[in-house]
Design a protein around this motif. Structure first.
Motif, PDB file in Angstrom:
ATOM      1  N   UNK A   7      43.956  56.956  28.305  1.00 15.44           N
ATOM      2  CA  UNK A   7      43.583  56.248  27.087  1.00 15.44           C
ATOM      3  C   UNK A   7      44.277  54.892  27.000  1.00 15.44           C
ATOM      4  N   UNK A   8      45.510  54.828  27.466  1.00 16.57           N
ATOM      5  CA  UNK A   8      46.205  53.546  27.503  1.00 16.57           C
ATOM      6  C   UNK A   8      45.524  52.556  28.431  1.00 16.57           C
ATOM      7  N   UNK A   9      45.050  53.031  29.577  1.00 16.89           N
ATOM      8  CA  UNK A   9      44.344  52.160  30.515  1.00 16.89           C
ATOM      9  C   UNK A   9      43.018  51.694  29.936  1.00 16.89           C
ATOM     10  N   UNK A  10      42.306  52.589  29.252  1.00 15.07           N
ATOM     11  CA  UNK A  10      41.043  52.194  28.624  1.00 15.07           C
ATOM     12  C   UNK A  10      41.279  51.179  27.510  1.00 15.07           C
ATOM     13  N   UNK A  11      42.332  51.381  26.741  1.00  9.69           N
ATOM     14  CA  UNK A  11      42.659  50.431  25.672  1.00  9.69           C
ATOM     15  C   UNK A  11      43.024  49.077  26.264  1.00  9.69           C
ATOM     16  N   UNK A  14      39.925  47.425  27.402  1.00  6.30           N
ATOM     17  CA  UNK A  14      39.147  46.958  26.257  1.00  6.30           C
ATOM     18  C   UNK A  14      39.725  45.681  25.657  1.00  6.30           C
ATOM     19  N   UNK A  15      40.984  45.432  25.849  1.00  7.45           N
ATOM     20  CA  UNK A  15      41.594  44.202  25.349  1.00  7.45           C
ATOM     21  C   UNK A  15      41.577  43.076  26.385  1.00  7.45           C
ATOM     22  N   UNK A  16      41.723  43.416  27.648  1.00  6.84           N
ATOM     23  CA  UNK A  16      41.815  42.399  28.703  1.00  6.84           C
ATOM     24  C   UNK A  16      40.456  41.773  29.006  1.00  6.84           C
ATOM     25  N   UNK A  17      39.402  42.584  29.054  1.00  2.00           N
ATOM     26  CA  UNK A  17      38.078  42.061  29.411  1.00  2.00           C
ATOM     27  C   UNK A  17      37.588  41.018  28.400  1.00  2.00           C
ATOM     28  N   UNK A  18      37.601  41.277  27.075  1.00  2.70           N
ATOM     29  CA  UNK A  18      37.173  40.227  26.145  1.00  2.70           C
ATOM     30  C   UNK A  18      38.072  38.988  26.181  1.00  2.70           C
ATOM     31  N   UNK A  19      39.363  39.186  26.381  1.00  2.94           N
ATOM     32  CA  UNK A  19      40.261  38.025  26.463  1.00  2.94           C
ATOM     33  C   UNK A  19      39.952  37.180  27.688  1.00  2.94           C
ATOM     34  N   UNK A  20      39.652  37.816  28.800  1.00  7.19           N
ATOM     35  CA  UNK A  20      39.302  37.082  30.021  1.00  7.19           C
ATOM     36  C   UNK A  20      37.989  36.339  29.852  1.00  7.19           C
TER      37      UNK A  20
END
Length: 106
Positions: A7-11, A14-20
Protein backbone atom coordinates in the motif's frame (compact mmCIF):
# COMPACT_ATOMS: atom_id res chain seq x y z
CA UNK A 1 3.90 -6.10 6.95
CA UNK A 2 3.81 -7.05 3.28
CA UNK A 3 0.48 -5.25 2.90
CA UNK A 4 1.98 -2.11 4.45
CA UNK A 5 4.78 -2.03 1.88
CA UNK A 6 2.40 -2.78 -0.98
CA UNK A 7 0.00 0.00 0.00
CA UNK A 8 2.90 2.34 0.67
CA UNK A 9 4.31 1.64 -2.80
CA UNK A 10 0.91 2.24 -4.41
CA UNK A 11 0.52 5.50 -2.49
CA UNK A 12 4.00 6.60 -3.52
CA UNK A 13 3.24 5.74 -7.13
CA UNK A 14 -0.04 7.65 -6.94
CA UNK A 15 1.85 10.73 -5.79
CA UNK A 16 4.95 10.44 -8.00
CA UNK A 17 3.21 9.89 -11.35
CA UNK A 18 1.04 13.08 -11.25
CA UNK A 19 3.99 15.11 -9.96
CA UNK A 20 6.18 13.86 -12.81
CA UNK A 21 3.48 14.64 -15.37
CA UNK A 22 3.09 18.12 -13.87
CA UNK A 23 6.82 18.77 -14.04
CA UNK A 24 6.97 17.53 -17.63
CA UNK A 25 4.03 19.73 -18.63
CA UNK A 26 5.69 22.80 -17.12
CA UNK A 27 8.82 22.00 -19.10
CA UNK A 28 6.82 21.62 -22.31
CA UNK A 29 4.76 24.78 -21.70
CA UNK A 30 7.85 26.89 -21.06
CA UNK A 31 9.30 25.74 -24.40
CA UNK A 32 6.14 26.14 -26.47
CA UNK A 33 4.70 29.38 -25.10
CA UNK A 34 6.04 32.89 -25.21
CA UNK A 35 6.76 34.72 -21.98
CA UNK A 36 3.44 36.60 -22.04
CA UNK A 37 1.45 33.49 -22.90
CA UNK A 38 3.12 31.46 -20.17
CA UNK A 39 2.43 34.25 -17.69
CA UNK A 40 -1.26 34.16 -18.61
CA UNK A 41 -1.28 30.38 -18.41
CA UNK A 42 0.29 30.33 -14.95
CA UNK A 43 -2.10 33.03 -13.74
CA UNK A 44 -5.16 31.11 -14.94
CA UNK A 45 -3.76 27.86 -13.55
CA UNK A 46 -3.17 29.46 -10.14
CA UNK A 47 -6.65 31.00 -10.07
CA UNK A 48 -8.17 27.63 -10.98
CA UNK A 49 -6.26 25.97 -8.13
CA UNK A 50 -7.42 28.59 -5.65
CA UNK A 51 -11.01 28.32 -6.90
CA UNK A 52 -10.88 24.54 -6.49
CA UNK A 53 -9.63 24.94 -2.93
CA UNK A 54 -12.28 27.50 -2.05
CA UNK A 55 -15.29 26.00 -3.78
CA UNK A 56 -14.84 22.27 -4.36
CA UNK A 57 -12.38 20.80 -1.84
CA UNK A 58 -14.77 21.33 1.06
CA UNK A 59 -17.40 19.23 -0.74
CA UNK A 60 -15.06 16.25 -0.75
CA UNK A 61 -14.12 16.80 2.89
CA UNK A 62 -17.73 17.19 4.03
CA UNK A 63 -18.75 14.07 2.13
CA UNK A 64 -16.05 12.09 3.92
CA UNK A 65 -17.10 13.50 7.25
CA UNK A 66 -20.86 13.05 6.99
CA UNK A 67 -21.18 9.81 5.00
CA UNK A 68 -21.07 7.76 8.21
CA UNK A 69 -23.96 9.77 9.69
CA UNK A 70 -26.12 9.01 6.64
CA UNK A 71 -25.63 5.23 6.57
CA UNK A 72 -29.19 4.46 5.53
CA UNK A 73 -29.68 7.69 3.59
CA UNK A 74 -26.54 7.94 1.44
CA UNK A 75 -28.63 8.93 -1.58
CA UNK A 76 -29.83 12.07 0.19
CA UNK A 77 -26.30 13.18 1.06
CA UNK A 78 -24.98 12.36 -2.41
CA UNK A 79 -27.86 14.28 -4.00
CA UNK A 80 -27.09 17.35 -1.89
CA UNK A 81 -23.40 17.14 -2.80
CA UNK A 82 -24.24 16.67 -6.49
CA UNK A 83 -26.63 19.62 -6.60
CA UNK A 84 -24.16 21.79 -4.72
CA UNK A 85 -21.42 20.80 -7.17
CA UNK A 86 -23.66 21.60 -10.13
CA UNK A 87 -24.72 24.96 -8.66
CA UNK A 88 -21.11 25.93 -7.96
CA UNK A 89 -20.06 24.83 -11.44
CA UNK A 90 -22.86 26.82 -13.07
CA UNK A 91 -21.98 29.89 -11.01
CA UNK A 92 -18.26 29.56 -11.68
CA UNK A 93 -18.83 28.90 -15.38
CA UNK A 94 -21.07 31.96 -15.65
CA UNK A 95 -18.52 34.21 -13.94
CA UNK A 96 -15.72 32.79 -16.09
CA UNK A 97 -17.73 33.34 -19.28
CA UNK A 98 -18.54 36.92 -18.31
CA UNK A 99 -14.89 37.64 -17.48
CA UNK A 100 -13.70 36.03 -20.73
CA UNK A 101 -16.08 38.15 -22.80
CA UNK A 102 -15.41 41.43 -20.98
CA UNK A 103 -11.67 41.02 -20.45
CA UNK A 104 -9.67 43.47 -22.57
CA UNK A 105 -7.35 41.66 -24.96
CA UNK A 106 -4.64 43.28 -27.04
Amino acid sequence: MNMLFRHGALYLLAKVVPATIGLASITIYTRLLSTDDYGRFSLVYSIAGIAYGLFYAWLWLSLGRFISLYQNRENLLLAVVLWTFLALSLFGGSITTILAVLWPDQ
